[in-house]
Design a protein around this motif. Structure first.
Motif, short mmCIF file in Angstrom:
data_model
loop_
_atom_site.label_atom_id
_atom_site.label_comp_id
_atom_site.label_asym_id
_atom_site.label_seq_id
_atom_site.Cartn_x
_atom_site.Cartn_y
_atom_site.Cartn_z
N ALA A 114 -6.99 5.51 3.03
CA ALA A 114 -5.88 4.88 3.77
C ALA A 114 -4.67 4.68 2.87
O ALA A 114 -3.54 4.93 3.27
CB ALA A 114 -6.35 3.56 4.34
N TYR A 115 -4.93 4.26 1.63
CA TYR A 115 -3.82 4.01 0.70
C TYR A 115 -2.98 5.25 0.48
O TYR A 115 -1.76 5.23 0.64
CB TYR A 115 -4.38 3.45 -0.62
N SER A 116 -3.66 6.38 0.14
CA SER A 116 -2.87 7.57 -0.17
C SER A 116 -2.18 8.12 1.08
O SER A 116 -1.08 8.64 1.00
CB SER A 116 -3.71 8.63 -0.86
N LEU B 53 3.01 9.08 3.47
CA LEU B 53 3.84 8.87 4.65
C LEU B 53 5.13 8.15 4.28
O LEU B 53 6.24 8.57 4.62
CB LEU B 53 3.04 8.02 5.65
N HIS B 54 4.97 7.07 3.54
CA HIS B 54 6.10 6.23 3.14
C HIS B 54 7.02 6.99 2.18
O HIS B 54 8.25 6.94 2.31
CB HIS B 54 5.53 4.97 2.46
N SER B 55 6.39 7.70 1.23
CA SER B 55 7.18 8.42 0.24
C SER B 55 7.99 9.55 0.90
O SER B 55 9.16 9.73 0.60
CB SER B 55 6.24 8.99 -0.82
N LEU C 195 -2.14 -2.43 0.68
CA LEU C 195 -3.12 -1.43 0.22
C LEU C 195 -2.90 -1.06 -1.25
O LEU C 195 -3.83 -0.60 -1.91
CB LEU C 195 -3.01 -0.16 1.07
N SER C 196 -1.66 -1.22 -1.73
CA SER C 196 -1.31 -0.69 -3.04
C SER C 196 -1.90 -1.49 -4.20
O SER C 196 -1.78 -2.71 -4.25
CB SER C 196 0.21 -0.66 -3.18
N PRO C 197 -2.50 -0.78 -5.18
CA PRO C 197 -3.00 -1.47 -6.38
C PRO C 197 -1.86 -1.90 -7.30
O PRO C 197 -2.07 -2.67 -8.23
CB PRO C 197 -3.86 -0.40 -7.05
N GLU D 78 10.55 -6.79 -6.26
CA GLU D 78 11.90 -6.22 -6.19
C GLU D 78 12.05 -5.13 -5.13
O GLU D 78 13.04 -5.07 -4.42
CB GLU D 78 12.31 -5.69 -7.56
N HIS D 79 11.04 -4.23 -5.05
CA HIS D 79 11.15 -3.10 -4.13
C HIS D 79 11.35 -3.57 -2.69
O HIS D 79 12.30 -3.18 -2.03
CB HIS D 79 9.90 -2.21 -4.26
N TRP D 80 10.47 -4.42 -2.22
CA TRP D 80 10.57 -4.80 -0.81
C TRP D 80 11.78 -5.70 -0.55
O TRP D 80 12.37 -5.65 0.53
CB TRP D 80 9.27 -5.36 -0.26
C1 HEM Z 1 14.41 2.02 3.36
C2 HEM Z 1 13.29 1.50 3.00
C3 HEM Z 1 12.35 2.01 1.94
C4 HEM Z 1 12.38 3.16 1.20
C5 HEM Z 1 13.43 4.27 1.22
C6 HEM Z 1 11.21 3.15 0.34
C7 HEM Z 1 10.89 4.13 -0.59
C8 HEM Z 1 9.77 4.14 -1.37
C9 HEM Z 1 9.45 5.16 -2.34
C10 HEM Z 1 10.31 6.36 -2.65
C11 HEM Z 1 8.25 4.83 -2.89
C12 HEM Z 1 7.52 5.60 -4.01
C13 HEM Z 1 6.46 6.49 -3.49
C14 HEM Z 1 5.92 7.40 -4.57
O1 HEM Z 1 5.89 7.04 -5.76
O2 HEM Z 1 5.55 8.52 -4.21
C15 HEM Z 1 7.80 3.61 -2.28
C16 HEM Z 1 6.61 2.97 -2.56
C17 HEM Z 1 6.24 1.77 -2.00
N1 HEM Z 1 6.94 0.99 -1.11
FE1 HEM Z 1 8.70 1.47 -0.28
N2 HEM Z 1 10.49 2.00 0.57
C18 HEM Z 1 11.15 1.28 1.55
C19 HEM Z 1 10.78 0.05 2.06
C20 HEM Z 1 9.65 -0.65 1.71
C21 HEM Z 1 9.29 -1.96 2.21
C22 HEM Z 1 10.14 -2.78 3.18
C23 HEM Z 1 8.10 -2.30 1.63
C24 HEM Z 1 7.25 -3.53 1.77
C25 HEM Z 1 7.31 -4.40 2.69
C26 HEM Z 1 7.71 -1.21 0.75
C27 HEM Z 1 6.56 -1.18 0.00
C28 HEM Z 1 6.21 -0.16 -0.84
C29 HEM Z 1 4.97 -0.11 -1.59
C30 HEM Z 1 3.87 -1.16 -1.57
C31 HEM Z 1 4.98 1.09 -2.32
C32 HEM Z 1 3.84 1.72 -3.12
C33 HEM Z 1 3.61 1.47 -4.53
C34 HEM Z 1 2.45 2.37 -4.93
O3 HEM Z 1 1.28 1.98 -4.68
O4 HEM Z 1 2.67 3.43 -5.51
N3 HEM Z 1 8.69 -0.22 0.83
N4 HEM Z 1 8.75 3.20 -1.36
#
Ligand code: HEM
Ligand code: HEM
Length: 195
Positions: free
Chosen positions: A46-48, A53-55, A110-112, A133-135
């Motif tokens: 699920a994590y990957s 998907l997010h990336s 889910l993320s470590p 910082e990210h969120w």
């Molecule tokens: C416009 C909004 C966002 C963009 C463009 C974005 C972009 C990204 C990118 C590029 C990554 C790195 C993926 C990788 O290394 O392959 C990432 C990871 C992540 N993002 Fe976002 N993000 C956004 C919003 C959010 C929000 C709102 C949250 C939390 C509520 C969030 C939580 C995370 C988490 C937990 C990770 C994963 C860290 C990991 O386990 O590697 N992101 N995001």
């Protein structure tokens, strides 16, 4: 178990040497294929899945938001009317940002890389980035998009509608790009690749 299957095929005396060889090779190939799939299933948890998907979805968000910005600036400067096409692109850009938020929230649990809010976490650049910082930055950017969209919707003059999108969406992109650039400095991450 797999070795037993192969041994029992090899020991089947009712088969001719040639047929035994063919059956053995086919079974071995099938087993190899199933091993490849089994490995894939183990890797794609699920994590990957959410991470990919997010990336990948960041590009959908960035492209839609950038197109909306270009369109808004051109129409604002060119004093163009606010068309149905303009409205749809602005809306889809906002929906993509909301979808990315939803995927991000799931990924957060889910993320470590996401740690507790302890002193040690805050002292480490990478854990602090992923835990806080990210969120915070991305949520701020999504709020700017949502606010800009709402202001554009409320405005009556076409010029004011285009201006709200142009200004708020641009601010949002600056924040998103800043957050991604900051992220790319961490080991194993890059500006464009999926880690
Ligand atoms: C416009 C909004 C966002 C963009 C463009 C974005 C972009 C990204 C990118 C590029 C990554 C790195 C993926 C990788 O290394 O392959 C990432 C990871 C992540 N993002 Fe976002 N993000 C956004 C919003 C959010 C929000 C709102 C949250 C939390 C509520 C969030 C939580 C995370 C988490 C937990 C990770 C994963 C860290 C990991 O386990 O590697 N992101 N995001
Ligand atoms: C955690 C997840 C989400 C939050 C916190 C959120 C928040 C919001 C907020 C505050 C608004 C109001 C904007 C306004 O007043 O104009 C809104 C509108 C909207 N959101 Fe989301 N949203 C989320 C997820 C989603 C998702 C997953 C989708 C679709 C796939 C979506 C689609 C929409 C649409 C279509 C609107 C209405 C836009 C309009 O004004 O016509 N949202 N959302």
């Amino acid at each position: 178990m797999v070795t037993n299957i192969l041994i029992s095929i090899n020991n089947t005396f009712s088969l001719s040497n040639h047929n035994r060889f063919v059956t053995y090779s086919l079974a071995k190939q099938l087993i190899d294929i199933s091993r490849i799939f089994a490995t894939k299933i183990i890797i794609m948890n699920a994590y990957s899945i959410f991470k990919y998907l997010h990336s990948g979805f960041r590009y959908v968000v960035l492209i839609l938001v950038l197109l909306a910005i270009i369109q808004a600036f051109l129409s604002w400067m060119g004093k163009k009317p606010y068309t149905e096409g303009n409205r749809k692109l602005n809306l889809f850009a906002m929906i993509s940002a909301h979808t990315q938020l939803l995927i991000g929230i799931v990924l957060y649990f889910l993320s470590p890389y996401v740690k507790d809010f302890s002193h040690a976490t805050m002292q480490d650049n990478e854990s602090r980035y992923w835990t806080l910082e990210h969120w915070v930055m991305m949520l701020f950017a999504i709020a700017l998009i949502t606010f800009g969209h709402a202001r554009s919707k409320k405005a009556t003059l076409p010029e004011a509608k285009h201006r709200a999108i142009a200004l708020y969406y641009t601010l949002a992109v600056v924040v998103i790009v800043a957050a991604i650039v900051q992220m790319s400095a961490f080991p194993g991450r890059s500006l464009f690749g999926i880690s």
